[in-house]
Motif scaffolding. Sequence first.
Motif, PDB file in Angstrom:
ATOM      1  N   LEU A 152      51.636  51.192  25.480  1.00  0.00           N
ATOM      2  CA  LEU A 152      51.291  50.449  26.679  1.00  0.00           C
ATOM      3  C   LEU A 152      49.771  50.339  26.778  1.00  0.00           C
ATOM      4  O   LEU A 152      49.054  51.322  26.565  1.00  0.00           O
ATOM      5  N   HIS A 153      49.279  49.137  27.079  1.00  0.00           N
ATOM      6  CA  HIS A 153      47.847  48.898  27.264  1.00  0.00           C
ATOM      7  C   HIS A 153      47.642  48.254  28.629  1.00  0.00           C
ATOM      8  O   HIS A 153      48.327  47.279  28.971  1.00  0.00           O
ATOM      9  N   VAL A 154      46.702  48.785  29.402  1.00  0.00           N
ATOM     10  CA  VAL A 154      46.400  48.233  30.723  1.00  0.00           C
ATOM     11  C   VAL A 154      44.887  48.100  30.862  1.00  0.00           C
ATOM     12  O   VAL A 154      44.140  49.053  30.595  1.00  0.00           O
ATOM     13  N   VAL A 155      44.445  46.894  31.288  1.00  0.00           N
ATOM     14  CA  VAL A 155      43.031  46.643  31.556  1.00  0.00           C
ATOM     15  C   VAL A 155      42.877  46.482  33.060  1.00  0.00           C
ATOM     16  O   VAL A 155      43.572  45.662  33.679  1.00  0.00           O
ATOM     17  N   THR A 156      41.980  47.260  33.665  1.00  0.00           N
ATOM     18  CA  THR A 156      41.780  47.251  35.115  1.00  0.00           C
ATOM     19  C   THR A 156      40.648  46.295  35.492  1.00  0.00           C
ATOM     20  O   THR A 156      39.896  45.827  34.624  1.00  0.00           O
ATOM     21  N   PRO A 157      40.512  45.977  36.780  1.00  0.00           N
ATOM     22  CA  PRO A 157      39.529  44.963  37.184  1.00  0.00           C
ATOM     23  C   PRO A 157      38.088  45.261  36.787  1.00  0.00           C
ATOM     24  O   PRO A 157      37.281  44.331  36.647  1.00  0.00           O
ATOM     25  N   ASP A 158      37.728  46.534  36.600  1.00  0.00           N
ATOM     26  CA  ASP A 158      36.364  46.870  36.207  1.00  0.00           C
ATOM     27  C   ASP A 158      36.165  46.850  34.697  1.00  0.00           C
ATOM     28  O   ASP A 158      35.123  47.275  34.196  1.00  0.00           O
ATOM     29  N   GLY A 159      37.184  46.371  33.953  1.00  0.00           N
ATOM     30  CA  GLY A 159      37.053  46.227  32.515  1.00  0.00           C
ATOM     31  C   GLY A 159      37.467  47.429  31.707  1.00  0.00           C
ATOM     32  O   GLY A 159      37.430  47.385  30.464  1.00  0.00           O
ATOM     33  N   GLN A 256      52.017  41.925  22.681  1.00  0.00           N
ATOM     34  CA  GLN A 256      52.551  40.970  23.638  1.00  0.00           C
ATOM     35  C   GLN A 256      51.853  41.116  24.985  1.00  0.00           C
ATOM     36  O   GLN A 256      51.750  42.215  25.528  1.00  0.00           O
ATOM     37  N   PHE A 257      51.374  39.994  25.494  1.00  0.00           N
ATOM     38  CA  PHE A 257      50.834  39.962  26.855  1.00  0.00           C
ATOM     39  C   PHE A 257      52.007  39.926  27.829  1.00  0.00           C
ATOM     40  O   PHE A 257      52.885  39.065  27.723  1.00  0.00           O
ATOM     41  N   ILE A 258      52.044  40.855  28.769  1.00  0.00           N
ATOM     42  CA  ILE A 258      53.187  40.983  29.662  1.00  0.00           C
ATOM     43  C   ILE A 258      52.938  40.335  31.013  1.00  0.00           C
ATOM     44  O   ILE A 258      53.740  39.530  31.498  1.00  0.00           O
ATOM     45  N   LYS A 259      51.798  40.669  31.627  1.00  0.00           N
ATOM     46  CA  LYS A 259      51.607  40.244  33.013  1.00  0.00           C
ATOM     47  C   LYS A 259      50.148  40.387  33.425  1.00  0.00           C
ATOM     48  O   LYS A 259      49.490  41.347  33.049  1.00  0.00           O
ATOM     49  N   ALA A 260      49.660  39.414  34.171  1.00  0.00           N
ATOM     50  CA  ALA A 260      48.398  39.541  34.887  1.00  0.00           C
ATOM     51  C   ALA A 260      48.733  39.530  36.373  1.00  0.00           C
ATOM     52  O   ALA A 260      49.457  38.649  36.837  1.00  0.00           O
ATOM     53  N   PHE A 261      48.253  40.528  37.114  1.00  0.00           N
ATOM     54  CA  PHE A 261      48.545  40.552  38.539  1.00  0.00           C
ATOM     55  C   PHE A 261      47.291  40.950  39.318  1.00  0.00           C
ATOM     56  O   PHE A 261      46.390  41.613  38.791  1.00  0.00           O
ATOM     57  N   ASN A 262      47.252  40.518  40.551  1.00  0.00           N
ATOM     58  CA  ASN A 262      46.139  40.834  41.439  1.00  0.00           C
ATOM     59  C   ASN A 262      46.576  41.882  42.456  1.00  0.00           C
ATOM     60  O   ASN A 262      47.683  41.830  42.983  1.00  0.00           O
ATOM     61  N   TYR A 263      45.710  42.812  42.712  1.00  0.00           N
ATOM     62  CA  TYR A 263      45.988  43.821  43.724  1.00  0.00           C
ATOM     63  C   TYR A 263      44.949  43.673  44.836  1.00  0.00           C
ATOM     64  O   TYR A 263      43.761  43.533  44.562  1.00  0.00           O
TER      65      TYR A 263
END
Length: 263
Positions: A152-159, A256-263
């Motif tokens: 699993l890879h996750v990129v947060t808003p601060d990069g 695979q790119f799964i999802k871009a979401f805004n919080y």
Amino acid sequence: MRRLLSFVGLAMMVPVALAEPSAELEGPTGGWRFSGLIDRDDQPRVAYPTPPIDRGAQRGRSMIEGTLKNLKGARQPHRLVVNGNPLPLYTDDDGRFVRPYNFGAGSNSVEVVSGDGKSIKRIQFYEANHLKTPARVRIVLGWDDPKAELDLHVVTPDGQHAYWAAPVMSNGGGLDTDSVDGPGPEMFTMTAPLRGTYLVYVNYWGNLNENGYNFEAGSNQNEVITSQVSLVFNENTPNEKRETFVVPLRGIGDLQFIKAFNY
């Protein structure tokens, strides 16, 4: 004599009822618990088929331990549904399983579901440790091939980028279960999410067998690996919301790119 033979013949034609699949859960147990204040060395650190690696970020996890019985003829895999997140459940030859999970505060549930969708064991417990802040953002990855390793890879808003080589973020997020031994789970958690856009990816990293990790095509179990990603907001609260994505992966290296979401 003829009647006796007829009776015996009829008895031989009547199918023998097979024992229904069942499950025992040794942990966690139902009711109330107050945990997570200390790291216990006596907790079992085994999973299927080898122990998970603790890279320093996995301090709050618990082990879900149990045994499946009467599995002959049953369709595999069973599923382990934790707080609504379904995960493929594989066992050793004796039916035993041990899987890591990081439970949040509040009401939690663990359910074992047979391959045909029947619930065979369910417990619910309340985590009363107020120091365990509920997860505002939780991402759970599972997959259906115990001989493959997905990440699993996750990129947060601060990069910042959370993945197996960098599980801990300075913003408070990170991987709190990075399972490296089979069908997951891998989990990303943030209790105080940053405002902005998050990016979620899944990578088919490689395969796993009795000789260790490898990158040999075809050494996994399934021709197509089915991964499932659950995106959960405000877990264990009345405002909980979730989305689930089913993603096929075919070749080592697939990202695979799964999802871009805004919080």
